[in-house]
Design a protein around this motif. Sequence first.
Motif, PDB file in Angstrom:
ATOM      1  N   ASN B 102     -71.614  11.538  56.046  1.00 41.22           N
ATOM      2  CA  ASN B 102     -72.462  10.955  55.395  1.00 41.22           C
ATOM      3  C   ASN B 102     -71.906  10.039  54.149  1.00 41.22           C
ATOM      4  OD1 ASN B 102     -71.791  12.959  53.681  1.00 41.22           O
ATOM      5  ND2 ASN B 102     -73.834  13.194  52.386  1.00 41.22           N
ATOM      6  N   GLY B 103     -72.669   9.073  53.628  1.00 42.25           N
ATOM      7  CA  GLY B 103     -71.913   8.134  52.763  1.00 42.25           C
ATOM      8  C   GLY B 103     -72.879   7.425  51.726  1.00 42.25           C
ATOM      9  N   GLN B 104     -72.415   6.583  50.770  1.00 45.23           N
ATOM     10  CA  GLN B 104     -73.161   5.899  49.814  1.00 45.23           C
ATOM     11  C   GLN B 104     -72.786   4.609  49.507  1.00 45.23           C
ATOM     12  OE1 GLN B 104     -76.328   6.886  48.433  1.00 45.23           O
ATOM     13  NE2 GLN B 104     -76.153   4.671  47.686  1.00 45.23           N
ATOM     14  N   VAL B 105     -73.120   3.485  49.711  1.00 44.08           N
ATOM     15  CA  VAL B 105     -72.816   2.273  49.366  1.00 44.08           C
ATOM     16  C   VAL B 105     -73.189   1.787  48.079  1.00 44.08           C
ATOM     17  CG1 VAL B 105     -72.769  -0.264  50.178  1.00 44.08           C
ATOM     18  CG2 VAL B 105     -73.022   1.501  51.787  1.00 44.08           C
ATOM     19  N   THR B 106     -72.336   1.137  47.299  1.00 45.74           N
ATOM     20  CA  THR B 106     -72.716   0.882  45.980  1.00 45.74           C
ATOM     21  C   THR B 106     -72.099  -0.729  45.834  1.00 45.74           C
ATOM     22  OG1 THR B 106     -72.302   2.961  45.229  1.00 45.74           O
ATOM     23  CG2 THR B 106     -72.666   1.062  43.400  1.00 45.74           C
ATOM     24  N   VAL B 107     -72.833  -1.761  45.428  1.00 49.63           N
ATOM     25  CA  VAL B 107     -72.503  -3.135  45.154  1.00 49.63           C
ATOM     26  C   VAL B 107     -72.483  -3.210  43.697  1.00 49.63           C
ATOM     27  CG1 VAL B 107     -72.806  -5.391  45.412  1.00 49.63           C
ATOM     28  CG2 VAL B 107     -73.327  -3.697  47.071  1.00 49.63           C
ATOM     29  N   GLU B 108     -71.555  -3.228  43.095  1.00 39.38           N
ATOM     30  CA  GLU B 108     -71.095  -3.639  41.498  1.00 39.38           C
ATOM     31  C   GLU B 108     -70.378  -4.736  41.170  1.00 39.38           C
ATOM     32  OE1 GLU B 108     -71.640   0.744  39.552  1.00 39.38           O
ATOM     33  OE2 GLU B 108     -69.763  -0.089  39.704  1.00 39.38           O
ATOM     34  N   GLY B 109     -70.762  -5.815  40.428  1.00 37.95           N
ATOM     35  CA  GLY B 109     -69.761  -6.954  40.077  1.00 37.95           C
ATOM     36  C   GLY B 109     -69.205  -7.600  41.234  1.00 37.95           C
ATOM     37  N   GLY B 110     -70.053  -7.776  42.411  1.00 30.05           N
ATOM     38  CA  GLY B 110     -69.664  -8.369  43.587  1.00 30.05           C
ATOM     39  C   GLY B 110     -68.687  -7.630  44.474  1.00 30.05           C
ATOM     40  N   ARG B 111     -68.623  -6.416  44.001  1.00 25.53           N
ATOM     41  CA  ARG B 111     -67.589  -5.521  45.103  1.00 25.53           C
ATOM     42  C   ARG B 111     -68.457  -4.448  45.725  1.00 25.53           C
ATOM     43  NH1 ARG B 111     -62.980  -7.102  45.949  1.00 25.53           N
ATOM     44  NH2 ARG B 111     -61.865  -5.029  45.823  1.00 25.53           N
ATOM     45  N   LEU B 112     -68.131  -4.171  46.986  1.00 22.03           N
ATOM     46  CA  LEU B 112     -68.915  -3.098  47.442  1.00 22.03           C
ATOM     47  C   LEU B 112     -67.757  -1.841  47.666  1.00 22.03           C
ATOM     48  CD1 LEU B 112     -70.965  -3.234  50.332  1.00 22.03           C
ATOM     49  CD2 LEU B 112     -68.918  -2.991  51.481  1.00 22.03           C
ATOM     50  N   ARG B 113     -68.442  -0.926  47.170  1.00 23.37           N
ATOM     51  CA  ARG B 113     -67.903   0.437  47.261  1.00 23.37           C
ATOM     52  C   ARG B 113     -68.645   1.284  48.248  1.00 23.37           C
ATOM     53  NH1 ARG B 113     -68.625   2.902  42.225  1.00 23.37           N
ATOM     54  NH2 ARG B 113     -69.542   4.754  43.058  1.00 23.37           N
ATOM     55  N   VAL B 114     -67.828   2.021  49.195  1.00 23.11           N
ATOM     56  CA  VAL B 114     -68.325   2.945  50.186  1.00 23.11           C
ATOM     57  C   VAL B 114     -67.759   4.206  49.879  1.00 23.11           C
ATOM     58  CG1 VAL B 114     -69.087   3.263  52.399  1.00 23.11           C
ATOM     59  CG2 VAL B 114     -68.915   1.121  51.651  1.00 23.11           C
ATOM     60  N   ASP B 115     -68.515   5.215  49.361  1.00 21.86           N
ATOM     61  CA  ASP B 115     -67.895   6.725  49.582  1.00 21.86           C
ATOM     62  C   ASP B 115     -68.535   7.505  50.617  1.00 21.86           C
ATOM     63  OD1 ASP B 115     -66.904   7.046  46.352  1.00 21.86           O
ATOM     64  OD2 ASP B 115     -68.820   6.061  46.460  1.00 21.86           O
ATOM     65  N   PHE B 116     -67.614   8.212  51.317  1.00 23.64           N
ATOM     66  CA  PHE B 116     -67.990   8.814  52.666  1.00 23.64           C
ATOM     67  C   PHE B 116     -67.550  10.247  52.525  1.00 23.64           C
ATOM     68  CE2 PHE B 116     -65.130   9.364  55.932  1.00 23.64           C
ATOM     69  CZ  PHE B 116     -64.320   8.442  55.612  1.00 23.64           C
ATOM     70  N   ARG B 117     -68.296  11.294  53.176  1.00 25.26           N
ATOM     71  CA  ARG B 117     -67.696  12.513  53.347  1.00 25.26           C
ATOM     72  C   ARG B 117     -67.855  12.897  55.032  1.00 25.26           C
ATOM     73  NH1 ARG B 117     -66.977  11.560  48.918  1.00 25.26           N
ATOM     74  NH2 ARG B 117     -67.916  12.452  47.218  1.00 25.26           N
ATOM     75  N   LEU B 118     -66.747  13.613  55.651  1.00 26.93           N
ATOM     76  CA  LEU B 118     -66.737  14.135  56.924  1.00 26.93           C
ATOM     77  C   LEU B 118     -66.761  15.590  56.669  1.00 26.93           C
ATOM     78  CD1 LEU B 118     -66.534  14.027  60.013  1.00 26.93           C
ATOM     79  CD2 LEU B 118     -63.862  13.922  59.683  1.00 26.93           C
ATOM     80  N   TRP B 119     -67.819  16.166  57.304  1.00 25.29           N
ATOM     81  CA  TRP B 119     -68.003  17.611  57.254  1.00 25.29           C
ATOM     82  C   TRP B 119     -67.946  18.319  58.820  1.00 25.29           C
ATOM     83  CZ3 TRP B 119     -68.794  19.202  52.219  1.00 25.29           C
ATOM     84  CH2 TRP B 119     -69.235  18.324  51.447  1.00 25.29           C
ATOM     85  N   ASP B 120     -67.224  19.461  58.475  1.00 26.28           N
ATOM     86  CA  ASP B 120     -67.272  20.371  59.685  1.00 26.28           C
ATOM     87  C   ASP B 120     -68.571  21.193  59.397  1.00 26.28           C
ATOM     88  OD1 ASP B 120     -67.008  22.559  61.498  1.00 26.28           O
ATOM     89  OD2 ASP B 120     -64.868  22.516  61.364  1.00 26.28           O
ATOM     90  N   VAL B 121     -69.510  21.008  60.420  1.00 30.70           N
ATOM     91  CA  VAL B 121     -70.727  21.792  60.207  1.00 30.70           C
ATOM     92  C   VAL B 121     -70.616  23.396  60.210  1.00 30.70           C
ATOM     93  CG1 VAL B 121     -73.353  22.109  60.963  1.00 30.70           C
ATOM     94  CG2 VAL B 121     -72.178  19.720  60.658  1.00 30.70           C
TER      95      VAL B 121
END
Lengths: 183, 430
Positions: B102-121
């Motif tokens: 799962n992940g989250q995209v944030t656009v701030e000040g002309g920059r794209l930031r993507v945080d994501f996690r990989l999980w072992d369910v």
Amino acid sequence: MSFSTKHALRLALIATAAASMAACASRPKPTPPISTPTPPASEPAPERPAPTPGPVSQGAVPGSEQDFVVNVGDRVYFDTDAFEVRADATPVLSAQAAWLARYPNVQIRIEGNADERGTREYNLALGSRRANSIRDFLVSRGVAASRIATISYGKERPIDPGTDESAWQKNRNGHTAIVSGAR
Amino acid sequence: MRLKPLFLAIFAALATTVSLTPARAEIEVNVNKGDVQPLPIAIPAFGGQRGADIAQVITNNLERSGLFAPVAPKAFIEKDLTVAVQPRFDDWKAINAQALINGQVTVEGGRLRVDFRLWDVFSQQQLLGLQFTSTPENWRRVAHKISDAVYERLTGEKGYFDTRIVFVAESGGRLNRTKTLAIMDQDGANPSYLTDGSYIVMSPRFSSTSQEITYMTLKPTGSAIYLFNLETARRESLGSFPGMVYAPRFSPDGGRVAFAVEKSGNSDIYVMNLKSRTTQRLTTDPAIDTSPSFSPDGSKIVFNSDRGGSPQLYVMSAEGGAATRISFGGGRYTSPVWSPAGDFIAFTKQTGGEFHIGVMRPDGSDERLLTTSYLDESPTWAPNGRVLMFSRETPGGPPRLWTVDVTGRILRPAPYPGSGSDPAWSPLLN
């Protein structure tokens, strides 16, 4: 191009195809080296008139590219993965040499071609060998090496789009292209 | 043409990996075994701008590898995932997803930031927690970087998704084929042409920097080898030679190019030092010597020769000298390519009326044929040495690009809808 020359060309192409089929049927006997008896280089090219379907036809202008293609033959064929000049190619190449002797201003480019049953880079090398075999033959028949350029197209320039042995046989060829000096 | 500068920052996991108690063995995907079932993985749309697109690119990459089986999104139970909170693992177990991204995209000040996690369910562990930043138009490359991180974490092998393919795009009929040098992302996105199609191009190869390629042109007046810088669009000839030149390849350090030179019908292998522009002849055999390929350490060259009567593979020092034949399986072997991982040499093999892409160890042992068709040729390695791309023709049809993994199990058309030949895979981009 007039109707009559088109017709003549077509007939010539059919004849070429038939010749190559015949060559194909006679294989796969090993081909002798290029020392098979051939007409001497000084013998003039056959003076066959182009087939004349109508009274207006004049055929190819002697010394022209069309004359070379129709009356001499601009292509000879090779065995699979081989580059030795075949026995059935020597009369054509001898006629090429005689024609070139008669028209000394003509410069030629020999293009070596391979069939699609090989990989691209290997076929480039194979096409080079075929082009050089033809060049060596023509030089041995008195054509100045300085008049001859060679190139290999590998399998990039097939003349038959088919995917069987008869098509592959046609695509394993050496083509003598007139670069300049023809009428 | 010019590559956009990309600044990707990778930070260590933000959320701590909570599992101090290993509940069970971690999930693992083995890329070297031919019998594994693809791992079920759930990749819901990331939050934020481009979030759905990024999840889709990751889904397509992982699915195409054949090692992962993305779960259909309509099966998902938990809908409101955020990167700040642990997923409800029971909801993902219920649909038998063994891994979850799962992940989250944030656009701030002309920059794209993507945080994501990989999980072992099933073990309820976080396996990865990373953040990438770039410019917004580079969102596809961010998705490829995430795909590579996930692939590496779950397989133990480097990924190969943030890469490009240079190849020869083909059009027209069999008797008047147009061949144009082209480049695209490994997933078929962003295709563009590098030549105008007015002459034949063949045998493109990437340098180790990914920014430079070499290729061959073929015109009635002769052949030539070019270097082309993808960033600056500077094009430069390797020089003129007495006969034809073809089959160029960079050395792994990018400082040399090995190639074949034909003179009076005889093809031999030469190498040019690109700095000093001096050329050294490596083979002198009167047979055909062509298609050189450097070992990853640059010390050896595998090449194609018919000095033994038919085309076979030989290995020699990169300085030339004695060559050792390594192919003995019967049939005709051509177009060898040394794996960037060093453990295999790929080749084209012709037996009877068929063509194969195969691999063998550099000493010739362990030969395995991975494909069979009317005409397969021109293998190229993905930078991790676990996947090959090649071209395939059906009788009378145009060539198409395909991929196969090193086990031969995962064979698929490459994601390029047109006709193409002579593919060359780039190293991982920076």
